[in-house]
Motif scaffolding. Structure first.
Motif, PDB file in Angstrom:
ATOM      1  N   VAL A  95       0.843  -1.204   0.000  1.00 41.39           N
ATOM      2  CA  VAL A  95       0.000   0.000   0.000  1.00 41.39           C
ATOM      3  C   VAL A  95       0.875   1.248   0.000  1.00 41.39           C
ATOM      4  N   GLN A  96       1.920   1.266   0.817  1.00 40.08           N
ATOM      5  CA  GLN A  96       2.837   2.407   0.855  1.00 40.08           C
ATOM      6  C   GLN A  96       3.529   2.595  -0.491  1.00 40.08           C
ATOM      7  N   ALA A  97       3.950   1.479  -1.108  1.00 41.15           N
ATOM      8  CA  ALA A  97       4.627   1.562  -2.402  1.00 41.15           C
ATOM      9  C   ALA A  97       3.680   2.048  -3.490  1.00 41.15           C
ATOM     10  N   ARG A  98       2.446   1.608  -3.433  1.00 41.05           N
ATOM     11  CA  ARG A  98       1.449   2.026  -4.424  1.00 41.05           C
ATOM     12  C   ARG A  98       1.181   3.529  -4.302  1.00 41.05           C
ATOM     13  N   ILE A  99       1.085   4.021  -3.070  1.00 43.89           N
ATOM     14  CA  ILE A  99       0.889   5.445  -2.846  1.00 43.89           C
ATOM     15  C   ILE A  99       2.129   6.224  -3.285  1.00 43.89           C
ATOM     16  N   ARG A 100       3.307   5.697  -2.968  1.00 46.44           N
ATOM     17  CA  ARG A 100       4.577   6.372  -3.304  1.00 46.44           C
ATOM     18  C   ARG A 100       4.799   6.447  -4.803  1.00 46.44           C
ATOM     19  N   THR A 101       4.489   5.369  -5.533  1.00 47.70           N
ATOM     20  CA  THR A 101       4.789   5.314  -6.965  1.00 47.70           C
ATOM     21  C   THR A 101       3.589   5.652  -7.838  1.00 47.70           C
ATOM     22  N   GLY A 102       2.392   5.338  -7.359  1.00 43.58           N
ATOM     23  CA  GLY A 102       1.188   5.556  -8.149  1.00 43.58           C
ATOM     24  C   GLY A 102       0.874   4.431  -9.108  1.00 43.58           C
ATOM     25  N   ASP A 103       1.856   3.554  -9.378  1.00 39.68           N
ATOM     26  CA  ASP A 103       1.617   2.514 -10.386  1.00 39.68           C
ATOM     27  C   ASP A 103       2.308   1.182 -10.096  1.00 39.68           C
ATOM     28  N   ALA A 104       2.806   0.967  -8.875  1.00 42.85           N
ATOM     29  CA  ALA A 104       3.416  -0.328  -8.558  1.00 42.85           C
ATOM     30  C   ALA A 104       2.403  -1.440  -8.808  1.00 42.85           C
ATOM     31  N   ILE A 105       2.883  -2.558  -9.364  1.00 41.73           N
ATOM     32  CA  ILE A 105       1.992  -3.642  -9.777  1.00 41.73           C
ATOM     33  C   ILE A 105       2.208  -4.882  -8.906  1.00 41.73           C
ATOM     34  N   PRO A 106       1.197  -5.316  -8.156  1.00 44.83           N
ATOM     35  CA  PRO A 106       1.323  -6.584  -7.433  1.00 44.83           C
ATOM     36  C   PRO A 106       1.095  -7.734  -8.419  1.00 44.83           C
ATOM     37  N   LEU A 107       2.088  -8.591  -8.578  1.00 44.95           N
ATOM     38  CA  LEU A 107       1.996  -9.657  -9.590  1.00 44.95           C
ATOM     39  C   LEU A 107       1.359 -10.929  -9.046  1.00 44.95           C
ATOM     40  N   VAL A 108       1.986 -11.467  -8.013  1.00 44.67           N
ATOM     41  CA  VAL A 108       1.544 -12.764  -7.491  1.00 44.67           C
ATOM     42  C   VAL A 108       1.626 -12.758  -5.974  1.00 44.67           C
ATOM     43  N   GLN A 109       0.848 -13.648  -5.382  1.00 47.15           N
ATOM     44  CA  GLN A 109       0.923 -13.890  -3.951  1.00 47.15           C
ATOM     45  C   GLN A 109       0.870 -15.393  -3.741  1.00 47.15           C
ATOM     46  N   ARG A 110       1.276 -15.837  -2.563  1.00 50.39           N
ATOM     47  CA  ARG A 110       1.110 -17.243  -2.232  1.00 50.39           C
ATOM     48  C   ARG A 110      -0.370 -17.521  -1.990  1.00 50.39           C
ATOM     49  N   GLU A 111      -0.792 -18.736  -2.215  1.00 50.02           N
ATOM     50  CA  GLU A 111      -2.204 -19.074  -1.994  1.00 50.02           C
ATOM     51  C   GLU A 111      -2.652 -18.674  -0.595  1.00 50.02           C
ATOM     52  N   GLN A 112      -1.788 -18.908   0.387  1.00 50.25           N
ATOM     53  CA  GLN A 112      -2.172 -18.640   1.772  1.00 50.25           C
ATOM     54  C   GLN A 112      -2.201 -17.157   2.122  1.00 50.25           C
ATOM     55  N   ASP A 113      -1.657 -16.302   1.243  1.00 51.52           N
ATOM     56  CA  ASP A 113      -1.663 -14.871   1.551  1.00 51.52           C
ATOM     57  C   ASP A 113      -3.047 -14.242   1.448  1.00 51.52           C
ATOM     58  N   ALA A 114      -4.000 -14.947   0.887  1.00 45.37           N
ATOM     59  CA  ALA A 114      -5.380 -14.455   0.837  1.00 45.37           C
ATOM     60  C   ALA A 114      -6.109 -14.705   2.155  1.00 45.37           C
TER      61      ALA A 114
END
Length: 287
Positions: A95-114
């Motif tokens: 969230v901090q990176a998205r606010i800082r950059t405006g366009d950071a892209i989350p690609l993948v997460q582990r199944e358990q991260d949901a």
């Protein structure tokens, strides 16, 4: 065969200033610069990354370097200043990176991260629930940690607990394994950490479970992901994503990588998954 050796900067922990002093990114990308939030000891982060880095080198046919940083803010700033390309972030640091950059892209997460959780631990027999923390000393991890601070604090507040006034002394250990060490040594009465790290420490026999025990856990929330700069070549971004999605637990080489990442497999993710984290951060006054 690995065409290029994996360049790992072992023993070097970059500060924000050091990252900013790095050479500017080349017009044509030849090196993938990777880092991770320092939620565990640097040696452990390097150990976990090396097989993954070698795999990415083969899949992407390019050099991969890992650059440890000294604090969570260093990862966010380095991604924002284009000194890093791919980063392992917690939900809050994303969230901090998205606010800082405006366009950071989350690609993948582990199944358990949901369905991630945080684990509250203590060595004090009197502590059986949050209300027993009155006047007690307590350890979070890093201030910017999702699972070691933000979400536990948020859920404690949701339970009606005024963390800063109800507890006696609140400290920040800086990392999940350090929190366990603080509780086990008696430095604090209780603490909270990433549930996955707790399970791994117990599995590896690195915590005395006759002394330290879990007294409760949080509700579930989205957490970690691999994030890239928003201005990277879309074709390279897609190749990185597919490399993660190809990791198959039935493949022995891939299983080694997945086990080190504490992942059953990786799945796609999206910015919307972290709206709840942003709302929790604002409610806790951390944004």
């Amino acid at each position: 065969m690995i065409k290029r050796p994996l360049a790992v900067m072992a023993g070097l922990c970059l500060s924000v200033a050091t990252v900013f002093a790095s050479a500017p990114a080349m017009a044509e990308q030849e090196v993938l610069r990777v880092s991770a939030i320092p939620d565990e000891a640097p040696t452990e982060l390097l150990r976990k990354f090396e097989p993954l880095g070698a795999y990415l080198e083969k899949e992407l046919d390019m050099q991969v370097t890992f650059q440890p940083v000294s604090d969570y803010a260093g990862v966010v700033e380095a991604l924002g200043s284009k000194r890093l390309d791919l980063t392992w972030l917690g939900g809050f640091t994303f969230v901090q990176a998205r606010i800082r950059t405006g366009d950071a892209i989350p690609l993948v997460q582990r199944e358990q991260d949901a369905v991630f959780t945080s684990t509250f631990i203590t060595a004090d027999p009197e502590i059986k629930e949050h209300k027993d923390l009155k006047g007690k000393s307590f350890a979070f991890g890093s201030v910017s940690s999702t699972s070691g601070h933000l979400m536990p604090r948020y859920f404690m507040q949701q339970d009606g607990l005024d963390v800063d006034n109800y507890l006696g002394r609140v400290g920040y250990s800086g990392a999940h394994d350090a929190t366990v060490a603080w509780v086990e040594s008696g430095r604090v009465d209780a603490g909270v950490l990433n549930a996955s790290v707790w399970e791994k420490l117990v599995e590896d026999g690195k915590v005395d479970t006759d002394k330290v025990r879990v007294y409760t856990t949080t509700p579930t929330y989205f957490d970690y992901n691999w994030t890239v700069r928003g201005d990277m070549d879309p074709e390279l971004v897609e190749r990185i994503k597919q490399a993660f999605l190809k990791l198959d637990p039935e493949n022995p080489e891939h299983k080694t990588i997945l086990d080190l990442q504490r992942a059953s497999r990786f799945v796609e993710t999206k910015p919307e998954n972290y709206k709840g984290i942003e709302e929790a951060a604002r409610a806790a006054g951390l944004l």
